[in-house]
Design an enzyme around this catalytic site. Structure first.
Site, PDB file in Angstrom:
ATOM      1  N   HIS A  72       0.830  -1.205   0.000  1.00 37.54           N
ATOM      2  CA  HIS A  72       0.000   0.000   0.000  1.00 37.54           C
ATOM      3  C   HIS A  72       0.867   1.258   0.000  1.00 37.54           C
ATOM      4  CE1 HIS A  72      -3.998  -1.890   0.839  1.00 37.54           C
ATOM      5  NE2 HIS A  72      -3.183  -2.888   1.143  1.00 37.54           N
ATOM      6  N   ASP A  82      -6.232   5.728   1.048  1.00 42.69           N
ATOM      7  CA  ASP A  82      -6.058   4.302   0.774  1.00 42.69           C
ATOM      8  C   ASP A  82      -7.417   3.605   0.777  1.00 42.69           C
ATOM      9  OD1 ASP A  82      -3.749   2.023   0.864  1.00 42.69           O
ATOM     10  OD2 ASP A  82      -5.564   1.323   1.851  1.00 42.69           O
TER      11      ASP A  82
END
Length: 472
Positions: A23, A117
């Site tokens: 991520h 995210d």
């Protein structure tokens, strides 16, 4: 900055990544691209990180890009026992989500947009809606996986029984406008309605329609049909624009030289062109001892030269075993004449761009697959968990690689050495895959070049954010 004015004439974009290198890496690469497109950038970070690699990566990034503002987000105390999960990265996602309502002071004007995210979007959206701040999502997997994530809440609702359970009668999940996805490719954690992952997966899936857009590290030649279906609103009604901004390029600091990289590159320099198969399963995957032995036997039986990156533990801070302990004495002795095995950080971009590398055995993490596409390296994808089977299908459909469905995944991994060896031989001798990979490499180069699809997408986004400057 442009000649026409100072920083205030440019969009100011904040980014909040989640835990895990899978991520963090695309977030930092996106942030670097935004800097290069003359945006002001704020990076919201949380400490301590789960892994040492994350801490080092953020530190190197901030040193390389001093114009980026760091704002540290201090999380509320979090009891891991209060969540139905044991994965340290998943627990960190939940800790950030539970503190998200405290983000507002870090999002003070003037901001043009926040990029969040995917694991955090449902928790962050209420904050940005209240601030009238446009909120975009960076989806860190494939467009194919995004199509499942966005449509899954409606699919679950249609399959729910009167008792509240979810029953899938077929072997496939139908997604409007796209080929069906085999039920066996859906992450098992998503199917466990009581798991923390499944709960947040559904909540995030429901939130996309409330966001202003979704950014994906992909490009037309890699996932053309899926991107067209998503932006044609065929997958989910009311879905915001999906922006393919890939392939995101490594930051300059990622190309740093160190003794490990120098050793690897020197070894590769001594190998014939296209002769080496590179084997790496990413930053989070540690194979069992049994499966490590089978993979080692497979590499030996393939007859191919190989560069193999091994891990002993999921979290690098806990990985203190020596290479010999991970491989065992017998395997260590056998492989030293045929390949190079390392147990530390590898500059994957430099490896994949090296003339000696002719194939890549990967776990199917999306960042790795996009890097292989950018360098025209054919893939043998061996999915292990999460989105990796769906990513493997995307790669197979693009003609960039292959995967073996019978090898299982998760705790059911069952690939044997002789099978692995045969598939690696096939990968390294497959002229069709090699030609397709080179075609996709050229398309990737065009996408990020002047006037390319990804370059145009960045300019479209920045123009939108410039308009936001007038209202925030």
């Amino acid at each position: 900055m442009s000649d026409s004015g100072g920083f205030d004439s440019h969009p100011h974009v904040a980014l909040i990544p989640s835990a895990g290198m899978g991520h963090l890496t695309p977030f930092l690469r996106l942030a670097a691209s935004l800097v290069q497109h003359h945006c002001r950038v704020t990076l919201i970070t949380t400490y301590p990180t789960v892994s040492l690699a994350e801490t080092q990566h953020v530190s190197h990034f901030l040193s390389a890009y001093p114009q980026v503002t760091e704002k540290r987000f201090h999380l509320l105390p979090f009891d891991p026992n209060s969540a139905n999960a044991t994965d340290p990265f998943l627990l960190r996602w939940e800790a950030i989500r539970r503190s998200a309502h405290l983000l507002a002071p870090l999002l003070s004007p003037p901001l043009s947009a926040l990029i969040t995210d995917v694991t955090l979007i449902s928790a962050v959206l209420p904050v940005t809606i209240n601030l009238h701040l446009p909120n975009y999502v960076l989806f860190t997997a494939s467009a194919k996986m995004f199509s499942l994530t966005a449509s899954f809440p409606a699919i679950v609702a249609s399959k729910s029984t009167s008792s509240g359970s979810v029953e899938f009668d077929d072997d496939f999940i139908e997604i409007p406008g796209l080929p069906p996805i085999p039920l066996s490719s859906v992450p098992p954690a998503v199917m466990d309605s009581k798991s923390l992952f499944a709960t947040s997966f559904l909540e995030n899936g429901n939130s996309f329609v409330k966001s202003n857009g979704v950014l994906i590290n992909s490009f037309d030649a890699l996932e053309a049909d899926t991107l067209v279906a998503l932006n044609g609103r065929r997958v989910v009604a009311g879905l915001p624009p999906v922006y393919a901004v890939g392939p995101l390029l490594p930051c300059e600091f990622e190309k740093r030289d160190d003794p490990s990289t120098s050793l690897i590159l020197k070894w590769l320099d001594d190998q014939p062109e296209g002769s080496v198969v590179y084997v790496s399963f990413g930053s989070r995957l540690a194979l069992s001892m049994e499966q490590t032995k089978e993979l080692g036997d497979g590499l030996l039986s393939s007859g191919c030269r190989f560069l193999w990156v091994v891990k002993g533990k999921i979290v690098d801070k806990e990985d203190e075993e020596s290479l010999k302990n991970v491989l065992g004495h017998e395997l260590t002795e056998k492989i030293k004449d045929q390949g190079l095995v390392v147990k530390n950080w590898v500059d994957q971009d430099k490896v994949l761009s090296h003339r000696a590398v002719g194939g890549f055995v990967s776990h199917g993490g999306w960042n790795s697959l996009v890097e292989a596409a950018r360098h025209g390296v054919p893939l043998l994808v061996w999915p292990h968990f999460g989105d990796q089977k769906i990513n493997a299908e995307a790669v197979e459909r693009a003609g960039l690689g292959m995967w073996v469905r019978s090898w299982g995944w998760g705790t059911e991994l069952r690939a044997k050495g002789d099978e692995i060896g045969l598939k690696i031989k096939d990968l390294m001798a497959n002229d069709f895959l090699r030609e397709q990979a080179k075609r996709i490499e050229e398309e990737a180069r065009k996408a990020i070049g002047v006037g390319g699809s990804s370059e145009r997408t960045f300019k479209e986004l920045i123009d939108k954010w410039k308009c936001n400057n007038n209202t925030h």
